[in-house]
Design a protein around this motif. Structure first.
Motif, PDB file in Angstrom:
ATOM      1  N   PRO A 145       0.828  -1.211   0.000  1.00 35.71           N
ATOM      2  CA  PRO A 145       0.000   0.000   0.000  1.00 35.71           C
ATOM      3  C   PRO A 145       0.856   1.252   0.000  1.00 35.71           C
ATOM      4  O   PRO A 145       1.960   1.274   0.549  1.00 35.71           O
ATOM      5  N   GLN A 146       0.342   2.302  -0.622  1.00 34.21           N
ATOM      6  CA  GLN A 146       1.068   3.564  -0.737  1.00 34.21           C
ATOM      7  C   GLN A 146       0.504   4.646   0.188  1.00 34.21           C
ATOM      8  O   GLN A 146       1.251   5.474   0.703  1.00 34.21           O
ATOM      9  N   SER A 147      -0.809   4.670   0.370  1.00 37.94           N
ATOM     10  CA  SER A 147      -1.414   5.671   1.256  1.00 37.94           C
ATOM     11  C   SER A 147      -2.832   5.252   1.620  1.00 37.94           C
ATOM     12  O   SER A 147      -3.534   4.643   0.822  1.00 37.94           O
ATOM     13  N   PHE A 148      -3.227   5.554   2.851  1.00 38.30           N
ATOM     14  CA  PHE A 148      -4.602   5.315   3.291  1.00 38.30           C
ATOM     15  C   PHE A 148      -4.814   5.967   4.647  1.00 38.30           C
ATOM     16  O   PHE A 148      -3.871   6.348   5.336  1.00 38.30           O
ATOM     17  N   THR A 149      -6.086   6.096   5.012  1.00 37.36           N
ATOM     18  CA  THR A 149      -6.478   6.512   6.358  1.00 37.36           C
ATOM     19  C   THR A 149      -7.582   5.573   6.821  1.00 37.36           C
ATOM     20  O   THR A 149      -8.570   5.373   6.110  1.00 37.36           O
ATOM     21  N   ALA A 150      -7.407   4.978   7.988  1.00 39.93           N
ATOM     22  CA  ALA A 150      -8.403   4.072   8.558  1.00 39.93           C
ATOM     23  C   ALA A 150      -8.763   4.554   9.958  1.00 39.93           C
ATOM     24  O   ALA A 150      -7.880   4.906  10.743  1.00 39.93           O
ATOM     25  N   THR A 151     -10.051   4.590  10.250  1.00 39.52           N
ATOM     26  CA  THR A 151     -10.500   5.015  11.577  1.00 39.52           C
ATOM     27  C   THR A 151     -11.200   3.855  12.278  1.00 39.52           C
ATOM     28  O   THR A 151     -11.884   3.049  11.637  1.00 39.52           O
ATOM     29  N   TYR A 152     -11.019   3.781  13.586  1.00 42.95           N
ATOM     30  CA  TYR A 152     -11.531   2.680  14.399  1.00 42.95           C
ATOM     31  C   TYR A 152     -12.218   3.208  15.654  1.00 42.95           C
ATOM     32  O   TYR A 152     -11.834   4.251  16.197  1.00 42.95           O
ATOM     33  N   ASN A 153     -13.194   2.456  16.135  1.00 47.31           N
ATOM     34  CA  ASN A 153     -13.696   2.618  17.492  1.00 47.31           C
ATOM     35  C   ASN A 153     -12.850   1.735  18.411  1.00 47.31           C
ATOM     36  O   ASN A 153     -12.541   0.592  18.059  1.00 47.31           O
ATOM     37  N   VAL A 154     -12.497   2.274  19.574  1.00 49.06           N
ATOM     38  CA  VAL A 154     -11.704   1.525  20.546  1.00 49.06           C
ATOM     39  C   VAL A 154     -12.548   1.303  21.795  1.00 49.06           C
ATOM     40  O   VAL A 154     -13.173   2.235  22.316  1.00 49.06           O
ATOM     41  N   SER A 155     -12.603   0.056  22.258  1.00 47.77           N
ATOM     42  CA  SER A 155     -13.333  -0.261  23.483  1.00 47.77           C
ATOM     43  C   SER A 155     -12.436  -1.029  24.439  1.00 47.77           C
ATOM     44  O   SER A 155     -11.434  -1.631  24.039  1.00 47.77           O
ATOM     45  N   GLN A 156     -12.802  -0.987  25.702  1.00 50.30           N
ATOM     46  CA  GLN A 156     -12.058  -1.705  26.736  1.00 50.30           C
ATOM     47  C   GLN A 156     -13.051  -2.497  27.567  1.00 50.30           C
ATOM     48  O   GLN A 156     -13.959  -1.937  28.169  1.00 50.30           O
ATOM     49  N   GLY A 157     -12.882  -3.820  27.557  1.00 51.03           N
ATOM     50  CA  GLY A 157     -13.805  -4.670  28.292  1.00 51.03           C
ATOM     51  C   GLY A 157     -15.239  -4.529  27.824  1.00 51.03           C
ATOM     52  O   GLY A 157     -16.175  -4.698  28.613  1.00 51.03           O
ATOM     53  N   GLY A 158     -15.423  -4.183  26.552  1.00 52.53           N
ATOM     54  CA  GLY A 158     -16.761  -4.034  26.004  1.00 52.53           C
ATOM     55  C   GLY A 158     -17.344  -2.646  26.134  1.00 52.53           C
ATOM     56  O   GLY A 158     -18.428  -2.376  25.600  1.00 52.53           O
ATOM     57  N   SER A 159     -16.655  -1.722  26.828  1.00 49.35           N
ATOM     58  CA  SER A 159     -17.152  -0.357  26.997  1.00 49.35           C
ATOM     59  C   SER A 159     -16.383   0.609  26.098  1.00 49.35           C
ATOM     60  O   SER A 159     -15.164   0.484  25.954  1.00 49.35           O
TER      61      SER A 159
END
Length: 231
Positions: free
Chosen positions: A26-40
């Motif tokens: 890959p040459q370029s990209f942007t990926a966004t994520y939701n982050v949770s801890q213990g399901g919250s």
């Protein structure tokens, strides 16, 4: 927010155009994520790959706490890697990690000739460079490229604080998963050199990073893909 959150970005799509895998990397990209801890809910993570000039690339993983204590104290983290594509391996040039929380932390890793130099807060370390070494932030990217090339398992020399650590991963199963970006038929990859409770789900024909990543060690953290934009 635990330090592991910074590394889980492993560190971590809707439709990646075939051109984005030019020369199989890959040459370029942007990926966004939701982050949770213990399901919250805990925060948001943004992974970005872009050209940095002189044949180098920059891969960053930035996390912002948006819920609970992480939001209350304004916790955030940043990991930025500079590397060169050597074949299909993102060979490390430098790495910088910053955590803003109750106890700020920082680490830098720099390749200087045949030596790796590390500054971890106020402590300094150095060790011999191993050809093909990557840093811990680019492990998910290196793994995604290996899977795209047809690999069922992969081993990487990873530069950490005081030494190079050999990390191995293996495709364990085909599973259907659902994340905010959609439902996918994915391959689950487990880390096999140590029992770290690490699992990542990839769609290797299209995406260079996981659609989901879960890591129990250090905080029971999960990242789920929300959006992917690639060129």
């Amino acid at each position: 927010m635990k330090t592991t959150l910074l590394r889980a970005g492993l560190g971590l799509a809707l439709a990646l155009p075939a051109a984005a895998f030019a020369a199989d990397v890959p040459q370029s990209f942007t990926a966004t994520y939701n982050v949770s801890q213990g399901g919250s809910p805990l925060g948001n993570a943004t992974l970005t790959l872009k050209a940095a000039g002189n044949g180098q690339f920059e891969y960053s993983n930035k996390v912002v706490g948006t819920s609970g204590l992480a939001a209350a104290i304004g916790a955030s983290s940043s990991e930025v890697s500079q590397f060169t594509w050597v074949g299909k391996v993102p060979q490390a040039v430098s790495y910088k990690y910053d955590l803003q929380a109750f106890k700020p932390k920082s680490r830098t890793l720099t390749v200087n000739g045949n030596t790796v130099q590390v500054q971890d807060n106020n402590k300094s370390f150095s060790y011999p460079l191993q050809p093909g070494m990557i840093d811990r932030n680019t492990v998910p990217l290196a793994l995604g490229v290996a899977l795209h090339g047809g690999a069922k398992e992969a081993t990487f020399p990873v530069g950490v604080k005081q030494a190079i650590e050999t990390q191995t991963f293996k495709v364990a199963a085909n599973e259907k998963i659902t994340v905010p970006a959609g439902s996918f038929n994915a391959v689950r990859v487990d880390r096999t050199d140590q029992d770290r409770g690490f699992n990542a789900w990839y769609v290797p024909a299209k995406y260079p990073v996981p659609v989901k990543l879960a890591q129990k060690d250090g905080g029971d953290l999960t990242l789920e893909l929300v959006k992917f934009e690639g060129k």
